[in-house]
Design a protein around this motif. Structure first.
Motif, PDB file in Angstrom:
ATOM      1  N   GLU A   1      -0.726  11.877   0.645  1.00 22.21           N
ATOM      2  CA  GLU A   1      -1.257  10.729   1.011  1.00 22.21           C
ATOM      3  C   GLU A   1       0.028   9.510   1.013  1.00 22.21           C
ATOM      4  O   GLU A   1      -0.068   8.617   1.914  1.00 22.21           O
ATOM      5  CB  GLU A   1      -2.155   9.896  -0.206  1.00 22.21           C
ATOM      6  CG  GLU A   1      -3.519  10.786  -0.391  1.00 22.21           C
ATOM      7  CD  GLU A   1      -4.222  10.244  -1.613  1.00 22.21           C
ATOM      8  OE1 GLU A   1      -4.664  10.963  -2.585  1.00 22.21           O
ATOM      9  OE2 GLU A   1      -4.401   8.964  -1.681  1.00 22.21           O
TER      10      GLU A   1
ATOM     11  N   GLY B   1      -4.753  10.678   4.973  1.00 25.92           N
ATOM     12  CA  GLY B   1      -4.962  11.048   3.572  1.00 25.92           C
ATOM     13  C   GLY B   1      -5.704  12.065   3.248  1.00 25.92           C
ATOM     14  O   GLY B   1      -6.103  12.129   2.061  1.00 25.92           O
TER      15      GLY B   1
ATOM     16  N   SER C   1      -2.089   2.941  -8.881  1.00 31.66           N
ATOM     17  CA  SER C   1      -2.233   4.305  -9.342  1.00 31.66           C
ATOM     18  C   SER C   1      -1.557   5.464  -8.740  1.00 31.66           C
ATOM     19  O   SER C   1      -1.255   5.300  -7.587  1.00 31.66           O
ATOM     20  CB  SER C   1      -3.946   4.516  -8.877  1.00 31.66           C
ATOM     21  OG  SER C   1      -4.808   3.452  -9.502  1.00 31.66           O
TER      22      SER C   1
ATOM     23  N   ARG D   1      -0.595   8.697  -6.519  1.00 31.06           N
ATOM     24  CA  ARG D   1      -1.272   9.166  -5.110  1.00 31.06           C
ATOM     25  C   ARG D   1      -0.668  10.470  -4.877  1.00 31.06           C
ATOM     26  O   ARG D   1       0.573  10.673  -5.288  1.00 31.06           O
ATOM     27  CB  ARG D   1      -1.087   8.212  -4.117  1.00 31.06           C
ATOM     28  CG  ARG D   1      -1.715   6.659  -4.248  1.00 31.06           C
ATOM     29  CD  ARG D   1      -1.468   6.007  -2.908  1.00 31.06           C
ATOM     30  NE  ARG D   1      -0.200   5.702  -2.681  1.00 31.06           N
ATOM     31  CZ  ARG D   1       0.275   5.654  -1.225  1.00 31.06           C
ATOM     32  NH1 ARG D   1      -0.875   5.443  -0.275  1.00 31.06           N
ATOM     33  NH2 ARG D   1       1.258   5.173  -0.998  1.00 31.06           N
ATOM     34  N   ARG D   2      -1.471  11.241  -4.391  1.00 34.46           N
ATOM     35  CA  ARG D   2      -1.000  12.500  -3.926  1.00 34.46           C
ATOM     36  C   ARG D   2       0.114  12.568  -2.866  1.00 34.46           C
ATOM     37  O   ARG D   2       0.164  11.507  -2.033  1.00 34.46           O
ATOM     38  CB  ARG D   2      -1.951  13.561  -3.288  1.00 34.46           C
ATOM     39  CG  ARG D   2      -3.158  13.886  -4.243  1.00 34.46           C
ATOM     40  CD  ARG D   2      -4.260  14.852  -3.634  1.00 34.46           C
ATOM     41  NE  ARG D   2      -4.911  13.945  -2.557  1.00 34.46           N
ATOM     42  CZ  ARG D   2      -4.931  14.359  -1.259  1.00 34.46           C
ATOM     43  NH1 ARG D   2      -4.011  15.293  -0.982  1.00 34.46           N
ATOM     44  NH2 ARG D   2      -5.594  13.625  -0.382  1.00 34.46           N
TER      45      ARG D   2
ATOM     46  N   ASP E   1       7.405   5.075  -5.948  1.00 38.85           N
ATOM     47  CA  ASP E   1       5.982   5.837  -5.697  1.00 38.85           C
ATOM     48  C   ASP E   1       5.684   6.347  -7.046  1.00 38.85           C
ATOM     49  O   ASP E   1       6.443   7.009  -7.863  1.00 38.85           O
ATOM     50  CB  ASP E   1       6.357   6.709  -4.675  1.00 38.85           C
ATOM     51  CG  ASP E   1       6.211   6.190  -3.419  1.00 38.85           C
ATOM     52  OD1 ASP E   1       7.047   6.728  -2.626  1.00 38.85           O
ATOM     53  OD2 ASP E   1       5.706   4.963  -3.229  1.00 38.85           O
TER      54      ASP E   1
ATOM     55  N   THR F   1       0.857  -1.171  -0.085  1.00 37.96           N
ATOM     56  CA  THR F   1      -0.030   0.113  -0.066  1.00 37.96           C
ATOM     57  C   THR F   1       0.752   1.255   0.129  1.00 37.96           C
ATOM     58  O   THR F   1       0.556   2.453  -0.666  1.00 37.96           O
ATOM     59  CB  THR F   1      -0.935   0.029   1.253  1.00 37.96           C
ATOM     60  OG1 THR F   1      -1.841  -1.151   1.306  1.00 37.96           O
ATOM     61  CG2 THR F   1      -1.714   1.335   1.349  1.00 37.96           C
TER      62      THR F   1
ATOM     63  N   HIS G   1       1.084  11.711  -7.729  1.00 44.88           N
ATOM     64  CA  HIS G   1       0.070  12.534  -8.749  1.00 44.88           C
ATOM     65  C   HIS G   1       0.706  13.962  -8.804  1.00 44.88           C
ATOM     66  O   HIS G   1       0.826  14.672  -7.722  1.00 44.88           O
ATOM     67  CB  HIS G   1      -1.331  12.269  -8.100  1.00 44.88           C
ATOM     68  CG  HIS G   1      -2.242  13.311  -8.638  1.00 44.88           C
ATOM     69  ND1 HIS G   1      -3.068  12.942  -9.706  1.00 44.88           N
ATOM     70  CD2 HIS G   1      -2.598  14.336  -8.313  1.00 44.88           C
ATOM     71  CE1 HIS G   1      -3.886  13.963 -10.084  1.00 44.88           C
ATOM     72  NE2 HIS G   1      -3.543  14.889  -9.183  1.00 44.88           N
TER      73      HIS G   1
END
Length: 312
Positions: free
Chosen positions: A25, A67, A19, A21-22, A98, A11, A101
């Motif tokens: 997060e 998050g 996907s 992630r910011r 990582d 995770t 985004h």
């Protein structure tokens, strides 16, 4: 079966299939794991943050770990110091694999994101007009790295407005897929603007007063494919089994049909595009106006996505 620890690692890490992630997060997840492994409370971390001037309470830490709280660039820069001050092990918060985004159109791998972050940091003239490249390990913090507010310098105004205009230019191309041809959507519209156009696109554009890129967008909105593909598809259907000369004649007739169809479409949309140009052009005159428009666009896209999900 994967253990809970392995699932947590999956995770917290990006990976090719994950996907984007910011940043908040990703950092929040790693912060929570480091804090829990050290047996610290969220209030302990909040107190450490306050020592560096951050107005954090326990709820600030809780929302970041969940998050749901955005992380400012200043907080991101201070995070390693906050963690070290609280007694946490300061592992890399953004790791190589990582997927970070950036915008609706872009993401960066963790390794490249850190390089971008450090590249901007190295450009800052904080001391004597020279880039500081010596070891900046946390053993020397905070005096050797952190500077007092009075030594900071504002970014070059010309650089800021240039960056704002570049952002607006990219947003305009995507926004066309929301306000002009919503069937395309902003991601498809932005992608089509980057597609190379053909000689047929150029000829149609000259006839109807559009740009070749706008012809590319219109064709995909109307036909679901390029103008050249639509012309060739219709021609082959009409001239099936005919000789090459007949096929060439049919292609000419079909091309004229496309000009009429696309001209009608353009006449119905050109007013919207012109109003968009005025809106974006006016906002590009100052950084403040650009930032206000960017905020408006973000809210508009959010509402558009909500409507698409509701009625789609």
């Amino acid at each position: 079966m994967a253990s809970n620890g392995e699932q947590a690692d999956a995770t917290a890490s990006g990976g090719a299939d994950a996907s984007p992630r910011r940043v908040s997060e990703i950092v929040g997840e790693r912060l929570r794991r480091a804090r829990e492994e050290s047996g610290l409370r969220q209030s302990d971390l909040a107190e450490a943050a306050q020592r560096f001037g951050l107005k954090w309470g326990r709820s600030s830490v809780a929302s970041l770990e969940a998050g749901t709280r955005n992380l400012s660039i200043e907080e991101l820069a201070l995070m390693p110091f906050v963690m070290a001050s609280a007694g946490l092990v300061t592992t890399e918060l953004i790791q190589d694999d990582d997927k970070v985004h950036l915008t609706e159109l872009q993401f960066a791998w963790g390794y490249d994101f850190r390089r971008l972050f450090l590249a901007h940091a190295e450009r800052m003239d904080l001391k004597h007009g020279e880039v500081v490249r010596e070891d900046r390990s946390l053993s020397r913090f905070p005096e050797e790295i952190l500077q007092k507010k009075e030594t900071q310098r504002l970014a070059d105004p010309l650089e800021r407005i240039s960056s704002a205009r570049a952002t607006l230019n990219q947003l305009f191309k995507a926004d066309v897929g929301v306000r002009v041809w919503p069937k395309l959507g902003r991601l498809k519209a932005a992608q089509l603007y980057r597609e190379p156009w053909t000689e047929l696109d150029k000829k149609i554009a000259d006839r109807i007063g559009a740009t070749p890129s706008q012809v590319v967008l219109m064709a995909h909105a109307l036909y679901g494919r390029s103008a050249s593909e639509e012309r060739d598809g219709r021609s082959e259907e009409r001239a099936s089994g005919r000789d090459r000369r007949t096929l060439q004649s049919v292609r000419g007739h079909v091309a004229r049909d496309l000009v009429r169809e696309l001209q009608k479409e353009w006449e119905g949309k050109v007013g919207v595009i012109e109003r968009m140009k005025e809106e974006y052009g006016g906002a590009s005159k100052s950084v403040q106006d650009a930032e206000r428009l960017i905020d408006v666009i973000a809210r508009r896209w959010k509402a558009h996505d909500a409507d698409a999900e509701k009625f789609g």
